[in-house]
Design an enzyme around this catalytic site. Structure first.
Site, mmCIF file in Angstrom:
data_model
loop_
_atom_site.group_PDB
_atom_site.id
_atom_site.type_symbol
_atom_site.label_atom_id
_atom_site.label_comp_id
_atom_site.label_asym_id
_atom_site.label_seq_id
_atom_site.Cartn_x
_atom_site.Cartn_y
_atom_site.Cartn_z
ATOM 1 N N GLU A 183 0.804 -1.230 0.000
ATOM 2 C CA GLU A 183 0.000 0.000 0.000
ATOM 3 C C GLU A 183 0.839 1.284 0.000
ATOM 4 O O GLU A 183 0.686 2.153 0.855
ATOM 5 C CB GLU A 183 -0.972 -0.024 1.198
ATOM 6 N N GLU A 297 -5.796 -10.521 -1.616
ATOM 7 C CA GLU A 297 -6.542 -10.385 -0.354
ATOM 8 C C GLU A 297 -8.057 -10.329 -0.589
ATOM 9 O O GLU A 297 -8.782 -9.601 0.044
ATOM 10 C CB GLU A 297 -6.096 -9.126 0.395
HETATM 11 C C1 XIL Z 1 -5.199 -6.807 8.504
HETATM 12 C C2 XIL Z 1 -5.294 -8.065 9.387
HETATM 13 O O1 XIL Z 1 -6.136 -9.017 8.758
HETATM 14 C C3 XIL Z 1 -5.853 -7.669 10.748
HETATM 15 O O2 XIL Z 1 -5.911 -8.819 11.581
HETATM 16 C C4 XIL Z 1 -4.976 -6.588 11.353
HETATM 17 O O3 XIL Z 1 -5.515 -6.193 12.588
HETATM 18 C C5 XIL Z 1 -4.899 -5.378 10.396
HETATM 19 O O4 XIL Z 1 -4.385 -5.798 9.124
HETATM 20 N N1 XIL Z 1 -4.639 -4.894 3.823
HETATM 21 C C6 XIL Z 1 -3.504 -5.578 4.157
HETATM 22 C C7 XIL Z 1 -3.487 -6.489 5.326
HETATM 23 O O5 XIL Z 1 -2.522 -5.557 3.400
HETATM 24 O O6 XIL Z 1 -2.194 -6.546 5.929
HETATM 25 C C8 XIL Z 1 -4.527 -6.087 6.349
HETATM 26 O O7 XIL Z 1 -4.588 -7.161 7.294
HETATM 27 C C9 XIL Z 1 -5.872 -5.891 5.679
HETATM 28 C C10 XIL Z 1 -5.789 -4.794 4.651
#
Ligand code: XIL
Length: 392
Positions: A183, A297
């Protein structure tokens, strides 16, 4: 394939994305911070093309053996036998959702703790599942001591390269791909495309090239990805993110940065329609630059969808179908499709995008009882093959 064949739903009901009056400017960060209590009544527009109108030939064309995987939590793995069984049954690969982030591996400036990550690697090895790493550099999930440790360009370079060399070096040859930088683009690109972080503060965009070069040196066999979200939708803010992302990738390629692929996170949100033309063009541009694309994701935010589970599941399945149809339609298939979790029983959304009615979110392929949902059958049409030797 994804475990036993799941009967494809006869036809997804006639509907597509939800239109809403929630202002597009409500970015994820603001949503996470302020929440949105009210939501205008959703209108379900008939879909331009329902699954029923897709003939067998279309379906056959779309069936691809793309590895399927999911984000995995060491906490859930330790406490829920069904969870591990579902991952082992359906996944070709996993990605730790938290265990390889700075706040999990770095309890102090002079210590590394890989306990949770090693547990996941052990589980994956025992079940012949591949592993990808997430994430080496992010603006979030940083330990509190980082602000005292990184106070200059020199200390930023030292901490960044030391971390990456240690973490990637430890899993050299076992973690097949990494989200090296996660990101990097600002929420609302414009004058400033780069998201503000402790890394950009002291290194500018140089932190990105440095991270990739350090990861390449630590494990020349691993595929190195840049990972981004909110690049899937129609709208000015999302178009600006896509433009900034392509500009960043081009600049990295021109600099000779050792980048192998781009992760499209795919946190879908039915408030915003998927810009199929722009997303296909983005995948095409990434492909034309000789880079791979991975869906990293995938899940669907349902906090503003109707309460009825069947209605929600149909809408989320349709969103996933539109998304995967677009990403997989390109000449070169995605290297993998991963969902951010596998079961509604455990999703990050219950903490980050709570429903006003308090009902549990339903963002993932399996419901809270590990039963496949419509979304599962859609993913199965595009991805899923227990063949973890496929390129990641
Ligand atoms: C999220 C996790 O799933 C949570 O458990 C944590 O509290 C916050 O991060 N984009 C990403 C991930 O790249 O690393 C994030 O994961 C969700 C959004």
């Amino acid at each position: 394939m994804l475990g036993k064949p799941v009967p494809a739903p006869s036809a997804l009901p006639e509907q597509t994305c939800i239109t809403s009056q929630v202002p597009e400017s409500l970015t994820r960060r603001k949503l996470l911070k302020t929440g949105v209590s009210a939501f205008a009544a959703a209108s379900l527009a008939p879909s331009a093309e329902s699954a029923a109108t897709m003939d067998a030939a279309d379906r056959a064309k779309q069936t691809r053996s793309i590895p399927y995987g999911a984000a995995i939590s060491s906490v859930n793995l330790a406490r829920d036998k069904q969870y591990g069984e579902a991952i082992a049954r359906y996944c070709d690969l996993v990605v730790p959702d938290a265990a390889l982030k700075w706040d999990a591996t770095r309890p102090s400036p002079d210590r590394f703790d890989f306990t949770d990550a090693d547990m996941i690697l052990k589980f994956a090895s025992e079940n012949k599942i591949g592993v990808r790493g997430h994430t080496l550099v992010w603006y979030a999930a940083l330990p509190k001591w980082i602000d005292q440790a990184v106070t200059s360009r020199e200390s930023a370079e030292r901490e960044l390269t030391h971390h990456i060399a240690e973490v990637v070096g430890r899993y050299r040859g076992t973690i097949g791909s990494w989200d090296v930088v996660n990101e990097p683009i600002a929420e609302e690109p414009g004058t400033q495309d780069l998201r503000e972080s402790i890394w950009s503060r002291y290194l500018g965009t140089d932190y990105i090239d440095l991270a990739f070069r350090t990861a390449r040196m630590a494990d020349p066999t691993a595929q190195l990805y840049l990972n981004e979200y909110d690049i899937e939708f129609a709208g000015d803010r999302f178009a600006a993110k896509r433009k900034a992302l392509v500009g960043l990738i081009r600049a990295l390629k021109d600099k000779g940065t050792p980048i192998d692929g781009v992760g499209i996170q795919g946190h879908l949100d039915p408030r915003f329609s998927i810009d199929t033309e722009a997303l296909a063009a983005l995948v095409g541009e990434i492909d034309a630059m000789g880079l791979r694309v991975m869906v990293t994701e995938l899940d669907v935010k349902d906090q503003f969808l109707p309460a009825d589970p069947a209605t929600r599941d149909a809408i989320t399945a349709k969103a996933v179908e539109t998304f995967l149809q677009t990403v997989c339609a390109g000449v070169h298939r995605p290297t993998a499709v991963l969902t951010w979790g596998i079961t509604d029983r455990y999703t990050w959304m219950r903490y980050y995008v709570k429903r006003a009615d308090g009902l549990p979110n339903r963002p993932l392929p399996l419901d809270a009882g590990f039963r496949p949902k419509k979304m599962f059958a859609v993913i199965q049409r595009f991805a899923g093959q227990k063949a973890s030797q496929l390129p990641q």
